[in-house]
Write a protein that holds these residues in place. Structure first.
Motif, PDB file in Angstrom:
ATOM      1  N   MET A 125       0.855  -1.176   0.000  1.00  0.00           N
ATOM      2  CA  MET A 125       0.000   0.000   0.000  1.00  0.00           C
ATOM      3  C   MET A 125       0.898   1.235   0.000  1.00  0.00           C
ATOM      4  SD  MET A 125      -2.983  -1.282  -0.155  1.00  0.00           S
ATOM      5  CE  MET A 125      -3.885   0.261  -0.058  1.00  0.00           C
ATOM      6  N   ARG A 136       1.323   5.258   0.445  1.00  0.00           N
ATOM      7  CA  ARG A 136       0.645   6.299   1.225  1.00  0.00           C
ATOM      8  C   ARG A 136       1.369   7.630   1.053  1.00  0.00           C
ATOM      9  NH1 ARG A 136       0.038   1.554   4.141  1.00  0.00           N
ATOM     10  NH2 ARG A 136      -2.153   1.091   4.663  1.00  0.00           N
ATOM     11  N   SER A 149      -3.015  13.326   5.640  1.00  0.00           N
ATOM     12  CA  SER A 149      -2.946  12.182   4.719  1.00  0.00           C
ATOM     13  C   SER A 149      -4.339  11.690   4.344  1.00  0.00           C
ATOM     14  CB  SER A 149      -2.157  11.038   5.368  1.00  0.00           C
ATOM     15  OG  SER A 149      -2.740  10.667   6.606  1.00  0.00           O
ATOM     16  N   GLU A 154      -4.512   6.377  -0.082  1.00  0.00           N
ATOM     17  CA  GLU A 154      -3.652   5.223  -0.306  1.00  0.00           C
ATOM     18  C   GLU A 154      -3.924   4.639  -1.681  1.00  0.00           C
ATOM     19  OE1 GLU A 154      -4.650   2.739   2.997  1.00  0.00           O
ATOM     20  OE2 GLU A 154      -6.485   1.983   2.076  1.00  0.00           O
ATOM     21  N   LYS A 209      -3.005   0.835  -3.890  1.00  0.00           N
ATOM     22  CA  LYS A 209      -2.414  -0.496  -3.870  1.00  0.00           C
ATOM     23  C   LYS A 209      -1.496  -0.651  -5.072  1.00  0.00           C
ATOM     24  CE  LYS A 209      -3.651  -5.388  -3.493  1.00  0.00           C
ATOM     25  NZ  LYS A 209      -4.791  -6.354  -3.436  1.00  0.00           N
TER      26      LYS A 209
END
Length: 843
Positions: A579, A581, A592, A613, A615
């Motif tokens: 992930m 970020r 965030s 986020e 992937k």
């Protein structure tokens, strides 16, 4: 994005605060209706599992005909379904469906409640449902709602006695309701709740049955009806100019993302409810019969009712303000009574009624749509009394530091305005759906503040309190701070006023597929929610992944501007998932969150803050072919997912399809439920099948056959029968029936490992019968069921291939499931290698 269009249905004068609803404009008929409801001291609660499960005919009947305060407790927010009008899925779909339920309640006059349970997808048995939900936690929420709302009668949409016969969520909602009916009155049950509420014992519980639950109308006619009540819910309301069923149709038509828009209905119609607990009403036509619903129910309330019943009997529709002296006298008497539930509920209703008969308009409008903690915004206060009543504003209070405290007389129809400055506290919470503030689990949302549990949405960021004197009687009214504006093509619009971070950050792509070991450029966008945003933005990656120049300088001068940053990301050699970020650092604050805006004409605009986020998947995947045509269905993100692995995807307008127009594509894919929702697609079916016959590959994703809505007679070149078969366990075993088939070998070798990490389900609406020309590729089933072999079917037709699949690629590809990408690549590639033909043709 679209904003909420302000309109008045003329159906309700509700005390339930609905964000982004304009100040109520109540005609005399609505004021009279509110007075009738004020004089009925009885509550009803309808309980089911999802948005759209509720019977709007019955909710409207109880609210508008019986005059009861009527609520709908939806155990979930419908997060696990599909979306016919846009891309929102999962938690974002839950936000959309929450607002559609609130829109429905604005029409039928009900109130709305929820538990913390997540709609995790279709469940075949309540045992599984209650395990995933955490039964005790959800049951405590149902008890909490009952103790606070205090219904006299509870009506279940589903039958608790038939587990396994329908959706597990449905049966579970009824099981929870039956248990909560008794537990709500037990002080030993969930005693931690009793510091903020009190026990409550409902009088009756019913099951909202119909002939459908008996299998046929003939069976229903023969059934024992000794415990059934029959209610004619087709009543006509002259004051509204609408029948109850017309209101119900308007309410259920708010569920647009589920395709529930429907025609209005009129005329007499019976609704049946079966007594489950409590005593049977003697007349069997009034669910409140035998329950005291008069003002005498409240100790000392008879003196209040004496006044209000007389006002109802002699109501002046021409000049409702004539009754103000009596209403104020009733208000003073009510305020003098001992505190209890009915006093609190009826005080709020009476305050709203007094405001309505005076024609009061009290508004606090934020001059901007959003602010950040530490910001200061302008407020426009508008005050208007449209009656001869002697109204004096003593104070306006908004937040700890903003207000007005000088007496201000409000003469009849003489508008007063004032401009105030509102400091936003540094510790002010951000505006976002409260159940998404903390990360929850598969079956439950996490909500730390008990007072929020059950509420349909996050309370307004600020509330304006108006302290008034009306003919010498002190009265306090409240209104949420909203943002009102106008657009030339829409007129006046209202949206919630939001508190947001000074900056939000997002990835342009939520899933990043690396089909080789080469580095790729990753874009991150930062949006400023204040002027002069300065700091740094950096990208955090996992072990084995390398970010070139991970920290970059951030400068955005103007609020509302957005700036894009490009990072170079190098994946590892082997397969890997992480992930990513991003972080924005502004001084000593690290931000965030991604801001997602949901806007449709039938709901208020929603601002949702989620963890930013993406992937990243390093995937060893092969593909052949290049150009893919995509015919959109009910809405999915598969085209974007295919572009991630290098395909050129062109969205095809079905109206442009004609003979030969598809020949340039290596494959054509139909989106989910395309035949169900795309008007005219059936007329293009001959061209689609000719494309296959001439060498193309056509991939058809799942469609439904509910209510004969398929829209096409020849779905496939050979007989193919759709069903409601599905496999809901995303971890269920998958057997490969044809391991040597091209779909399982070319260009990617598919193994059982490729079915790991799937989300929510395997698939749905599988065919259960097909022509011998089709080859079933996979077999799967839920625990205790027979194998389902129709999830992936392929048939050669002419020079090409027809594929039908109910596998949930619309969930798996956006979730970055590696095996799903490999299988889809194989489907797209099957027609590009003619030497594979012998592997496809049976025998």
């Amino acid at each position: 994005m679209r904003k909420f269009l302000v309109f008045c249905t003329g159906i309700l004068l509700s005390c339930q605060c609905i964000l982004a609803q304009a100040p109520q404009k109540s005609a005399s008929a609505e004021i009279y209706h509110a007075l009738q409801k004020l004089n009925f001291l009885g509550n009803a609660l309808y309980i089911a599992a999802h948005p759209d499960d509720e019977n709007t005919r019955l909710i409207s009947y109880l609210s508008n005909h019986v005059k009861a305060k009527t609520g709908y407790l939806s155990i979930t927010r419908g997060d696990g379904g599909q979306n016919l009008i846009g891309p929102e899925l999962r938690e974002l779909l839950g936000v959309l469906r929450t607002q559609e339920l609130l829109a429905a309640r604005r029409v039928d006059g009900g109130s709305q409640f929820f538990t913390r349970a997540v709609d995790f997808g279709y469940s075949k048995h309540p045992k599984e449902t209650l395990e995933i939900w955490d039964k005790e936690a959800v049951l405590s929420d149902v008890v909490w709602v009952i103790r606070n709302f205090k219904p006299d009668v509870i009506i279940n949409r589903f039958d608790h006695r038939t587990p396994g016969s329908t959706h597990g969520h449905h049966t579970s909602s009824a099981i929870l309701s039956m248990e909560a009916f008794d537990l709500a009155a037990d002080p030993a049950a969930y005693p931690e709740q009793l510091s903020a509420t009190e026990t409550w014992q409902p009088s009756r519980a019913f099951f909202n049955t119909s002939w459908w639950f008996y299998g046929s109308e003939e069976n229903f006619e023969k059934a024992d009806k000794s415990k059934l009540l029959s209610l004619d819910v087709g009543v006509y309301y002259p004051l509204k100019g609408l029948s109850n069923n017309e209101i119900a149709a308007l309410a259920s038509s708010q569920h647009l993302c589920q395709g529930f828009g429907r025609r209005s209905d009129r005329g007499s119609q019976d609704e049946f409810i079966e007594l489950l607990k409590g005593t049977m009403p003697p007349g069997k036509t009034d669910i409140f019969e035998g329950i005291n619903t008069t003002w005498s129910r409240l100790e000392g309330g008879a003196s209040v009712g004496e006044i209000l019943y007389a006002v109802e009997a002699s109501f002046n529709f021409t000049d409702p303000a004539e009754h103000l002296p009596q209403l104020l006298e009733a208000y003073q008497r009510l305020k003098a009574l001992d505190d209890n539930h009915w006093k609190t509920q009826k005080t709020a209703e009476l305050e709203a009624l007094i405001s309505a008969v005076c024609g009061l308009h009290l508004e606090a409008n934020a001059t901007v749509a959003e602010a950040y903690p530490g910001d200061t915004i302008g407020l426009e206060i508008e005050l208007l009394n449209r009656s001869d009543a002697k109204v004096v504003l003593n104070a306006v209070r908004i937040g700890p530091e903003t207000g007005y405290t000088k007496p201000l007389p409000l003469a009849n129809n003489q508008k007063k305005t004032m401009d105030l400055r509102l400091p936003v506290p540094e510790d002010a919470p951000y505006t976002s759906p409260y159940w998404l503030t903390e990360k929850g689990g598969l079956g439950m949302y996490k909500v730390a503040d008990r007072q929020l549990i059950g509420k349909p949405e996050t309370p307004a960021a600020f509330e304006a309190t108006f302290d008034l004197q009306i003919n010498g009687t002190a009265l306090t009214l409240k209104s949420p701070v909203m943002h009102k504006f106008a657009r030339p093509d829409k007129g006046e619009l209202v949206q919630p006023f939001n508190i947001l971070p000074r900056a939000t950050v997002r990835f342009n792509d939520p899933v990043l597929i690396f089909d080789s070991g080469e580095a790729r450029q990753i874009t991150v966008s930062v949006k400023a929610h204040s002027d002069g945003v300065q700091g740094e933005v950096n990208l955090l990656a996992g072990s084995g992944w390398t970010v070139t120049d991970p920290v970059q300088k951030l400068e955005i001068a103007k609020k509302g501007d957005e700036k894009t940053f490009v990072f170079t990301l190098l994946p590892p050699d082997g397969e890997s998932e992480i992930m990513l970020r991003p972080q924005v650092t502004l001084g000593d604050k690290t931000l965030s969150s991604e801001l997602v805006t949901i806007g449709y004409d039938h709901i208020p605009e929603q601002s949702v803050l989620l963890p930013a986020e993406a992937k990243a998947v390093r995937l060893n995947i092969e593909k052949t072919g290049d150009r893919v045509g995509y015919i959109a269905g009910a809405g999915d993100n598969i085209p974007e997912s295919l572009e991630q692995i290098g395909y050129q995807v062109r969205r095809i307008d079905p109206s442009t399809i004609e003979q030969g127009s598809l020949q340039g594509y290596d494959a054509v894919v139909l989106g989910i439920r395309a035949y169900n929702v795309v008007d005219g697609l059936k007329f293009k079916q001959p061209f689609l099948l000719d494309y296959v016959k001439n060498g193309g590959t056509l991939i058809v994703q799942y469609n439904t056959v509910w209510r004969n809505n398929l829209g096409v007679d020849n779905l496939a070149p050979y007989p193919l029968q759709l069903s409601r078969d599905r496999v809901v366990d995303e971890n269920s075993e998958v057997r490969i029936l044809e391991p040597g088939h091209a779909l399982m070998t070319y260009p990617n070798q598919i193994t059982p490992a490729d079915f790991k990490g799937w989300v929510q389900e395997r698939g749905l609406y599988f065919p259960d019968a097909w022509d011998s020309a089709f080859t079933p590729i996979l077999s799967m089933h839920d625990d205790g069921e027979t194998p389902k072999n129709g999830s992936l079917l392929v048939a050669p037709y002419g020079k090409g291939y027809y594929i039908y699949t109910g596998l949930s690629f619309f969930r798996e590809l956006p979730a970055g499931v590696p095996g799903a990408y490999k299988i889809f690549a194989n489907m797209l590639s099957i027609g590009t290698q003619k030497e594979q033909h012998d592997k496809v043709v049976k025998g």
